[in-house]
Motif scaffolding. Structure first.
Motif, PDB file in Angstrom:
ATOM      1  N   ILE A 239      64.743  70.649  21.663  1.00 26.30           N
ATOM      2  CA  ILE A 239      63.425  70.922  21.329  1.00 26.30           C
ATOM      3  C   ILE A 239      63.045  69.316  21.037  1.00 26.30           C
ATOM      4  O   ILE A 239      63.100  68.686  19.909  1.00 26.30           O
ATOM      5  CB  ILE A 239      62.973  71.572  20.200  1.00 26.30           C
ATOM      6  CG1 ILE A 239      63.539  73.124  20.488  1.00 26.30           C
ATOM      7  CG2 ILE A 239      61.626  71.658  19.777  1.00 26.30           C
ATOM      8  CD1 ILE A 239      63.481  73.981  19.323  1.00 26.30           C
ATOM      9  N   PRO A 240      62.062  68.849  22.141  1.00 30.19           N
ATOM     10  CA  PRO A 240      61.645  67.208  21.627  1.00 30.19           C
ATOM     11  C   PRO A 240      60.516  67.478  20.861  1.00 30.19           C
ATOM     12  O   PRO A 240      59.962  68.429  20.382  1.00 30.19           O
ATOM     13  CB  PRO A 240      61.140  67.073  23.036  1.00 30.19           C
ATOM     14  CG  PRO A 240      60.822  68.199  23.621  1.00 30.19           C
ATOM     15  CD  PRO A 240      61.577  69.220  23.219  1.00 30.19           C
ATOM     16  N   GLU A 241      60.281  65.995  20.302  1.00 26.68           N
ATOM     17  CA  GLU A 241      59.050  66.002  19.528  1.00 26.68           C
ATOM     18  C   GLU A 241      57.830  66.315  20.140  1.00 26.68           C
ATOM     19  O   GLU A 241      57.602  66.223  21.308  1.00 26.68           O
ATOM     20  CB  GLU A 241      58.874  64.538  19.088  1.00 26.68           C
ATOM     21  CG  GLU A 241      59.864  64.008  18.003  1.00 26.68           C
ATOM     22  CD  GLU A 241      59.858  62.522  17.609  1.00 26.68           C
ATOM     23  OE1 GLU A 241      58.755  62.048  18.027  1.00 26.68           O
ATOM     24  OE2 GLU A 241      60.733  61.959  16.955  1.00 26.68           O
ATOM     25  N   GLY A 242      56.747  66.919  19.461  1.00 23.49           N
ATOM     26  CA  GLY A 242      55.692  67.519  20.036  1.00 23.49           C
ATOM     27  C   GLY A 242      55.642  68.836  20.908  1.00 23.49           C
ATOM     28  O   GLY A 242      54.638  69.154  21.413  1.00 23.49           O
ATOM     29  N   SER A 243      56.897  69.600  20.994  1.00 25.58           N
ATOM     30  CA  SER A 243      57.200  70.695  21.670  1.00 25.58           C
ATOM     31  C   SER A 243      56.436  71.705  20.897  1.00 25.58           C
ATOM     32  O   SER A 243      56.347  71.994  19.818  1.00 25.58           O
ATOM     33  CB  SER A 243      58.537  70.973  21.594  1.00 25.58           C
ATOM     34  OG  SER A 243      58.582  72.309  22.264  1.00 25.58           O
ATOM     35  N   PRO A 244      55.685  72.501  21.637  1.00 25.15           N
ATOM     36  CA  PRO A 244      54.898  73.763  21.261  1.00 25.15           C
ATOM     37  C   PRO A 244      56.139  74.835  20.654  1.00 25.15           C
ATOM     38  O   PRO A 244      55.488  75.808  19.891  1.00 25.15           O
ATOM     39  CB  PRO A 244      54.117  74.255  22.197  1.00 25.15           C
ATOM     40  CG  PRO A 244      54.818  73.650  23.511  1.00 25.15           C
ATOM     41  CD  PRO A 244      55.255  72.613  23.187  1.00 25.15           C
ATOM     42  N   LEU A 245      57.200  74.490  20.830  1.00 23.99           N
ATOM     43  CA  LEU A 245      58.123  75.719  20.485  1.00 23.99           C
ATOM     44  C   LEU A 245      58.262  75.404  19.057  1.00 23.99           C
ATOM     45  O   LEU A 245      58.892  76.301  18.338  1.00 23.99           O
ATOM     46  CB  LEU A 245      59.565  75.644  21.199  1.00 23.99           C
ATOM     47  CG  LEU A 245      59.403  75.569  22.774  1.00 23.99           C
ATOM     48  CD1 LEU A 245      60.769  75.640  23.420  1.00 23.99           C
ATOM     49  CD2 LEU A 245      58.791  77.169  23.245  1.00 23.99           C
ATOM     50  N   ALA A 246      58.172  74.269  18.489  1.00 24.02           N
ATOM     51  CA  ALA A 246      58.418  74.071  17.036  1.00 24.02           C
ATOM     52  C   ALA A 246      57.534  74.667  16.137  1.00 24.02           C
ATOM     53  O   ALA A 246      56.461  74.826  16.550  1.00 24.02           O
ATOM     54  CB  ALA A 246      58.598  72.241  16.936  1.00 24.02           C
ATOM     55  N   GLY A 247      58.143  75.221  15.066  1.00 27.90           N
ATOM     56  CA  GLY A 247      57.385  75.847  14.228  1.00 27.90           C
ATOM     57  C   GLY A 247      56.844  77.500  14.483  1.00 27.90           C
ATOM     58  O   GLY A 247      56.198  78.095  13.847  1.00 27.90           O
ATOM     59  N   LYS A 248      57.617  77.599  15.517  1.00 28.20           N
ATOM     60  CA  LYS A 248      57.737  79.291  15.916  1.00 28.20           C
ATOM     61  C   LYS A 248      58.893  79.772  15.921  1.00 28.20           C
ATOM     62  O   LYS A 248      60.067  79.273  15.952  1.00 28.20           O
ATOM     63  CB  LYS A 248      57.023  79.242  17.355  1.00 28.20           C
ATOM     64  CG  LYS A 248      55.793  78.890  17.565  1.00 28.20           C
ATOM     65  CD  LYS A 248      55.164  79.359  18.835  1.00 28.20           C
ATOM     66  CE  LYS A 248      53.703  78.811  19.243  1.00 28.20           C
ATOM     67  NZ  LYS A 248      53.035  79.081  20.539  1.00 28.20           N
ATOM     68  N   LEU A 253      58.261  83.671  20.386  1.00 23.33           N
ATOM     69  CA  LEU A 253      58.286  83.096  21.607  1.00 23.33           C
ATOM     70  C   LEU A 253      58.926  84.187  22.572  1.00 23.33           C
ATOM     71  O   LEU A 253      58.688  84.022  23.868  1.00 23.33           O
ATOM     72  CB  LEU A 253      59.594  82.052  21.551  1.00 23.33           C
ATOM     73  CG  LEU A 253      59.276  80.888  20.653  1.00 23.33           C
ATOM     74  CD1 LEU A 253      60.173  79.781  20.514  1.00 23.33           C
ATOM     75  CD2 LEU A 253      58.011  80.061  21.406  1.00 23.33           C
ATOM     76  N   ALA A 254      59.662  85.269  22.135  1.00 27.13           N
ATOM     77  CA  ALA A 254      60.061  86.364  23.060  1.00 27.13           C
ATOM     78  C   ALA A 254      60.661  85.884  24.575  1.00 27.13           C
ATOM     79  O   ALA A 254      60.051  85.971  25.725  1.00 27.13           O
ATOM     80  CB  ALA A 254      58.929  87.137  23.329  1.00 27.13           C
ATOM     81  N   PHE A 255      61.765  84.848  24.241  1.00 28.59           N
ATOM     82  CA  PHE A 255      62.347  84.683  25.444  1.00 28.59           C
ATOM     83  C   PHE A 255      63.095  85.349  26.561  1.00 28.59           C
ATOM     84  O   PHE A 255      62.663  85.168  27.642  1.00 28.59           O
ATOM     85  CB  PHE A 255      63.503  83.432  24.881  1.00 28.59           C
ATOM     86  CG  PHE A 255      63.086  81.990  24.386  1.00 28.59           C
ATOM     87  CD1 PHE A 255      61.705  81.696  24.946  1.00 28.59           C
ATOM     88  CD2 PHE A 255      64.009  81.318  23.835  1.00 28.59           C
ATOM     89  CE1 PHE A 255      61.653  80.043  24.327  1.00 28.59           C
ATOM     90  CE2 PHE A 255      63.459  80.062  23.288  1.00 28.59           C
ATOM     91  CZ  PHE A 255      62.146  79.563  23.601  1.00 28.59           C
ATOM     92  N   PRO A 256      63.512  86.570  26.067  1.00 26.53           N
ATOM     93  CA  PRO A 256      64.306  87.384  27.061  1.00 26.53           C
ATOM     94  C   PRO A 256      63.071  88.119  27.844  1.00 26.53           C
ATOM     95  O   PRO A 256      63.170  88.144  29.012  1.00 26.53           O
ATOM     96  CB  PRO A 256      64.733  88.620  26.243  1.00 26.53           C
ATOM     97  CG  PRO A 256      64.936  87.755  24.954  1.00 26.53           C
ATOM     98  CD  PRO A 256      64.051  86.964  24.794  1.00 26.53           C
ATOM     99  N   GLU A 257      61.881  88.174  27.482  1.00 23.93           N
ATOM    100  CA  GLU A 257      60.751  88.931  28.330  1.00 23.93           C
ATOM    101  C   GLU A 257      59.906  87.887  28.936  1.00 23.93           C
ATOM    102  O   GLU A 257      59.844  88.121  30.275  1.00 23.93           O
ATOM    103  CB  GLU A 257      59.813  89.572  27.373  1.00 23.93           C
ATOM    104  CG  GLU A 257      60.302  90.821  26.461  1.00 23.93           C
ATOM    105  CD  GLU A 257      60.864  90.435  25.157  1.00 23.93           C
ATOM    106  OE1 GLU A 257      61.326  89.375  24.953  1.00 23.93           O
ATOM    107  OE2 GLU A 257      61.057  91.319  24.489  1.00 23.93           O
ATOM    108  N   ALA A 258      59.803  86.700  28.383  1.00 24.86           N
ATOM    109  CA  ALA A 258      58.972  85.683  28.982  1.00 24.86           C
ATOM    110  C   ALA A 258      59.600  84.735  30.072  1.00 24.86           C
ATOM    111  O   ALA A 258      59.262  84.449  31.238  1.00 24.86           O
ATOM    112  CB  ALA A 258      58.239  84.870  28.004  1.00 24.86           C
TER     113      ALA A 258
END
Length: 389
Positions: A239-248, A253-258
Motif C-alpha cells: 500500500i503506497p503513500e496516498g492510497s485510498p486503501l489506507a484507513g479502511k 473494501l470487500a476484496f473478494p466481491e469487488a
C-alpha cells in the motif's frame, strides 16, 4: 398380451427411473418418490396401493435394523470388534484375511452389509498399511464375506425378510431367525476356505492411492493451486503513500466481491534503503517477520504489504489505479514466504461445520486459516463462496 397405454406408461416411468439413477442427476430417494407419485397421479395405482408399502412389517423391520446398526456404531461395539484381528492374526497374511472374513460375516448376519463394510474399511486399510500389504488383498475378501454373512440369518439381508413375509401372506409358516443358518453357514465356510486355499493367490496387489503420505509425496503449493483451478501465482502487494486503501478495513473494501481477491496475510514492510530499494538483508519475503492474520476489522495502513490470492485481473486493477504496488508474484518469487502454506482438508460426515457458511462460523477468526477454494463432488465452486453453506 395387448400393449395398452398403462403398460407403456409403466415401462416409460421405469426406464426414466433407471436412467436418473444411473446418471445421478437426482437423489435416489427423490426418484423413487417421483415414480410413486407419477403412477398414483396417472391412476395406475390407487392411493391405498401407493401407501401400502409404508405399513408393511418388512419395511418397518428393515428400518429398525438400521437403528440397531447405528447403535452398534455409536456405542463403539463395531469399532472394538474391528480392532481384534491385529492381535489374533500374528504375522500371517492368510490368517489375517480369514479372521477378517469371519468377523465381517458375523457382523453382516445382524446388521446391514453396507454398514459392516463401512465400519471395517478404515480398520482394514490401517492393517494393510501397517503390515505393508496391498489393501486390495484384504478389501475384496471383506466385501465377499459381508455378502455371504447376509445369508446366515433372517435379518441378514432384506430379501430374506421379503421371502419370509411372502410365505406368511400365502398362509404358510414363515422362516425363523436362524432358518437360513445351516445353508448360510455352509456358504460362509466354503467361501472362506476357498479364499484361504486358492482365492488369495488370485487377489490383485494394487498400490493404494490413499496410503499415508510421505514427505516426498506432499504436493507443492503450485500443484495444489493447479488441482483447485486457483490462479497459478500468489501476489504480494504494498500500500503506497496516498492510497485510498489506507484507513479502511478489509470488510469495507470487500476484496473478494469487488476484485476476486482473498487477503491471506498483512505484513509490515521494512524500511527502504538508499535509492528506494530494500536492503538485501531486509528482503521482505526472506527476512523473519510476524505476518498478521487478516480479519474483517483489520485496518490497513500505508506501507503495509498484503499477500493475496485470486484474480490476476483484480491485482492489475489495484495497481493500475495506483491503489497498490506489486512487490512479488508467484511462490517461486517469494510471495508465499516460509510462513504461508496451503492444505487440502475434508469435512467429516458429522462435522459441526456442515450446513453453515464460512462467515457464520467465523472460520478465519476461529482457525487462523483463509479459505481460497471449495470443492463439491470433486468440482471447484466458483464465485463468492463465503456465504455458501
Amino acid at each position: 398380451m395387448q400393449v395398452t397405454r398403462d403398460i407403456l406408461l409403466v415401462y416409460g416411468v421405469l426406464a426414466a427411473a433407471v436412467l436418473l439413477w444411473a446418471t445421478e442427476r437426482l437423489r435416489m430417494d427423490l426418484v423413487a418418490v417421483l415414480v410413486l407419485l407419477t403412477l398414483t397421479v396417472s391412476g395406475i395405482l390407487t392411493p391405498e396401493e401407493a401407501l401400502a408399502g409404508f405399513s408393511d412389517p418388512v419395511v418397518v423391520m428393515i428400518a429398525a435394523l438400521f437403528v440397531v446398526g447405528e447403535g452398534l456404531f455409536q456405542t463403539g461395539v463395531a469399532q472394538a470388534i474391528g480392532a481384534l484381528p491385529d492381535r489374533w492374526a500374528g504375522k500371517s497374511e492368510v490368517r489375517l484375511m480369514v479372521i477378517l472374513m469371519l468377523m465381517v460375516a458375523g457382523l453382516s448376519a445382524f446388521m446391514s452389509s453396507t454398514g459392516t463394510v463401512a465400519v471395517m474399511v478404515p480398520v482394514v486399510m490401517g492393517l494393510a498399511w501397517s503390515r505393508g500389504i496391498s489393501p486390495s488383498k484384504l478389501l475384496l475378501p471383506v466385501a465377499a464375506a459381508s455378502l455371504l454373512g447376509g445369508t446366515l440369518t433372517l435379518i441378514g439381508t432384506p430379501p430374506n425378510l421379503v421371502v419370509a413375509r411372502h410365505l406368511e401372506a400365502m398362509g404358510r409358516e414363515p422362516f425363523g431367525l436362524l432358518s437360513f443358518t445351516p445353508l448360510g453357514g455352509a456358504m460362509v465356510a466354503v467361501g472362506i476356505a476357498y479364499m484361504a486355499s486358492v482365492g488369495h493367490r488370485w487377489l490383485p496387489a494394487r498400490p493404494s492411492p490413499g496410503r499415508p503420505l510421505q514427505p516426498q509425496d506432499l504436493p507443492s503449493l503450485e500443484d495444489l493451486a493447479g488441482s483447485w483451478e486457483l490462479p497459478p501465482h500468489l501476489f504480494m502487494i504494498r500500500i503506497p503513500e496516498g492510497s485510498p486503501l489506507a484507513g479502511k478495513t478489509l470488510a469495507e473494501l470487500a476484496f473478494p466481491e469487488a476484485l476476486g481477491l482473498t487477503v491471506l496475510e498483512v505484513r509490515e514492510e521494512p524500511a527502504v534503503g538508499e535509492g528506494g530499494r530494500h536492503p538485501w538483508w531486509n528482503w521482505p519475503w526472506n527476512r523473519p517477520h510476524s505476518p498478521e492474520l487478516p480479519r474483517g476489522d483489520t485496518l490497513l495502513r500505508e506501507g503495509q504489504g498484503l499477500l493475496v490470492a485470486g484474480s490476476a485481473d483484480g491485482v492489475a486493477r489495484l495497481v493500475g489505479r495506483g491503489h497498490a504496488r506489486l512487490v512479488a508474484q508467484g511462490s517461486e518469487g517469494g510471495a508465499g514466504g516460509h510462513e504461508t502454506g496451503m492444505a487440502e482438508v475434508l469435512l467429516t460426515p458429522r462435522s459441526r461445520l456442515l450446513g453453515r457458511t464460512l462467515k457464520e462460523i467465523r472460520f478465519r477468526d476461529r482457525y487462523g486459516l483463509s479459505v481460497v477454494g471449495i470443492k463439491r463432488m470433486g468440482d471447484p465452486v466458483g464465485g463468492d463462496f463465503r456465504n455458501l453453506p
